[in-house]
Motif scaffolding. Sequence first.
Motif, PDB file in Angstrom:
ATOM      1  N   THR A 150       0.833  -1.207   0.000  1.00  0.00           N
ATOM      2  CA  THR A 150       0.000   0.000   0.000  1.00  0.00           C
ATOM      3  C   THR A 150       0.866   1.254   0.000  1.00  0.00           C
ATOM      4  O   THR A 150       0.378   2.338  -0.254  1.00  0.00           O
ATOM      5  CB  THR A 150      -0.927   0.065   1.235  1.00  0.00           C
ATOM      6  OG1 THR A 150      -0.111   0.017   2.409  1.00  0.00           O
ATOM      7  CG2 THR A 150      -1.897  -1.073   1.257  1.00  0.00           C
ATOM      8  N   PHE A 170      -5.318   4.369   5.261  1.00  0.00           N
ATOM      9  CA  PHE A 170      -5.230   3.968   3.859  1.00  0.00           C
ATOM     10  C   PHE A 170      -5.779   5.039   2.922  1.00  0.00           C
ATOM     11  O   PHE A 170      -5.281   5.215   1.813  1.00  0.00           O
ATOM     12  CB  PHE A 170      -5.904   2.612   3.659  1.00  0.00           C
ATOM     13  CG  PHE A 170      -5.162   1.517   4.373  1.00  0.00           C
ATOM     14  CD1 PHE A 170      -3.874   1.171   3.972  1.00  0.00           C
ATOM     15  CD2 PHE A 170      -5.709   0.872   5.459  1.00  0.00           C
ATOM     16  CE1 PHE A 170      -3.161   0.188   4.645  1.00  0.00           C
ATOM     17  CE2 PHE A 170      -5.007  -0.116   6.135  1.00  0.00           C
ATOM     18  CZ  PHE A 170      -3.730  -0.457   5.727  1.00  0.00           C
ATOM     19  N   ILE A 191      -4.305  -6.903  -2.901  1.00  0.00           N
ATOM     20  CA  ILE A 191      -5.005  -5.626  -2.976  1.00  0.00           C
ATOM     21  C   ILE A 191      -5.680  -5.452  -4.333  1.00  0.00           C
ATOM     22  O   ILE A 191      -6.799  -4.953  -4.425  1.00  0.00           O
ATOM     23  CB  ILE A 191      -4.030  -4.481  -2.641  1.00  0.00           C
ATOM     24  CG1 ILE A 191      -3.742  -4.541  -1.141  1.00  0.00           C
ATOM     25  CG2 ILE A 191      -4.613  -3.135  -3.007  1.00  0.00           C
ATOM     26  CD1 ILE A 191      -2.660  -3.651  -0.678  1.00  0.00           C
ATOM     27  N   LEU A 226      -8.645  -1.438   5.151  1.00  0.00           N
ATOM     28  CA  LEU A 226      -8.313  -1.783   3.765  1.00  0.00           C
ATOM     29  C   LEU A 226      -9.411  -2.619   3.123  1.00  0.00           C
ATOM     30  O   LEU A 226      -9.533  -2.673   1.905  1.00  0.00           O
ATOM     31  CB  LEU A 226      -6.986  -2.558   3.777  1.00  0.00           C
ATOM     32  CG  LEU A 226      -6.134  -2.549   2.537  1.00  0.00           C
ATOM     33  CD1 LEU A 226      -5.858  -1.142   2.088  1.00  0.00           C
ATOM     34  CD2 LEU A 226      -4.835  -3.258   2.824  1.00  0.00           C
TER      35      LEU A 226
END
Lengths: 244, 379
Positions: free
Chosen positions: A190, B338, A201, B327
């Motif tokens: 991330t 995030f 992700i 997330l």
Amino acid sequence: MTGRWMMAIAGMVLAAFLVAPDRFAPLFQPLTRNGAPAIYQQTSILSLTLSHLGIVTVAVLASTVAGLVLAILVTRRSGREFLPLARTVTAVGQTLPPVAVLALAVPVMGFGTGPTLVALFLYGMLPVFENALAGLTGQSPQVAEAARGMGLTPVQRLWQIDLPLALPLLLAGMRLTAVISLGTATIGSTVAARTLGEVIIAGLLSANTAFVVQGGLVVGILAVLIHHGFQALERRARLRTGLD
Amino acid sequence: MPRIQPPAVLFALTGLAGLALPLVQLRPNRIVPGEGIALAGLPGGAAITIVMAVVLLAACLPRWTADLRLGVAIAGLLAVLLLLGMAATHLQQSGNALARVSPAVGFWLLLLAFGLMAADAVGRLRLSLTWRWAMLAGAVGIAAAILVSGILDGVSVMREYASRSDLFAREARAHLTLALGSLGLALLAGIPLGIAVYQSPRWRGPVLSVLNIVQTVPSLALFGIMIPVLGWVAATVPGAGAAGVSGIGAFPALTALFLYALLPVVSNTLAGLTGVPVAIRDAAVGLGMTRAQVLGQVLMPLALPVLLAAVRIVMVQNIGLAVIAGLIGGGGFGTFVFQGLNQTAMDLVLLGALPTVALALVAGIALDLLVQGTRRPAP
């Protein structure tokens, strides 16, 4: 014994998947919807795995060296003053969440592999330091007495007695560090580090379950293999010192 | 033998570096990089820099006792926070409305220097349990007072907070629900499971190794895998959807945290029970107690400190791991972390990360004190 067989099988399945992921496409196909690809294609999973393992290896080695050196320093006579402080800092440091440490590294260091490495290094130092300290301070008084009786110099005693006796605990610390780093490195994607988190992700963002599962399985199997590998090393080290 | 305190030299060097480096960063708006400003570069800052440097160096003198050091460290921590707030207010008055003032390296180093000094002093003072509880309460109270007073309102993180205070309250509740809810569920399921494997040793190996493997699976992977698994359960098992099982929202995060929490609870229940001396158990049986009475009135109370240690591990671990929920759309402080990473808005990242760190620290210290309280020998 069954454990060892299961590890071997898991390792072989993982290797086969990494070498030829497309062969496994039929397995993952049921998890996709609307004709989405079953296997992550943007980057090769093998290269992501290698990069992931590379980051973890560098971080674990660096934190092992630093943690061990610090533990040796604070157990020498000249460093004794730092021992209480070092214990407090380690205890407090380990309550900090690894994810938060990663997030806090970004404002200071920016995006990329750098902050991930630094966060993994700093956080990984704590279990290594704590365990090395326990190993260096926890031996029986007879051992210290015998070493003095043999006429060993402090340096000889460190190399020939203290460190070999502390090895099993040090390895246990490295195991904790390696497993935590493997998981935290996943989240590193991330902040734009090249790790297997990218696959997970991508799956979460495009609602493609196949990606989530394959990324998760690769990281999960790696973690279990590393965990068991270190445990085997610890057993061997304990046998060698005659502690078992 | 009076000589210079080596740890104090370390604190002084850290603090001096902090004084030399930029205290705050001034940026034209929330996402672009800006210029660093050291304390000495602010009006009146040069005098404060000198005072702080003298105090840091003086603390190296051997005469200083631990309680004096503690006092200096607390004063230093407060001063650094106040300076940050004053710097932010001052810089914003003279600049445009969009300008952001955020803490820079110098601020963090000064905080570290005085924080380490305080930790070192507390370690040397060997305070009683009551005193340590009082200090924890005092620290939380002072931090809350500073935040409420508005002194720090000019700092970028607080401005992010000001523009979404309702959302912050909601995510804070979500974060606590995730961490505490999963802990509660893990205790409900884990204690009976721990008792069960205590009574039938045959199952110890298999149960513990399965839980060990779960613990080893990286968090993002486990959180991610929960989504399809629970989605499938909700869709196929009759009544599961109605009972709240769902593949989206907070439920997958709660389940993942619950699974992580099981190992510490089960293994510490087991360790606590097996740690009770056989003589005590035999004495209880000899008194004519039933099996349930032995368990409930003798074994469990004696296993309590070890069980509380598990609560501490799970609590701290889950407060941290709950960040990952952000997330996968599960809420909590991770949402800010995030979101901030996506927008490269570091103030937003801090708005998520700092409360998480504070929460984990306070929970960890409080539960440590609680564990030590139960370990004390009964009078």
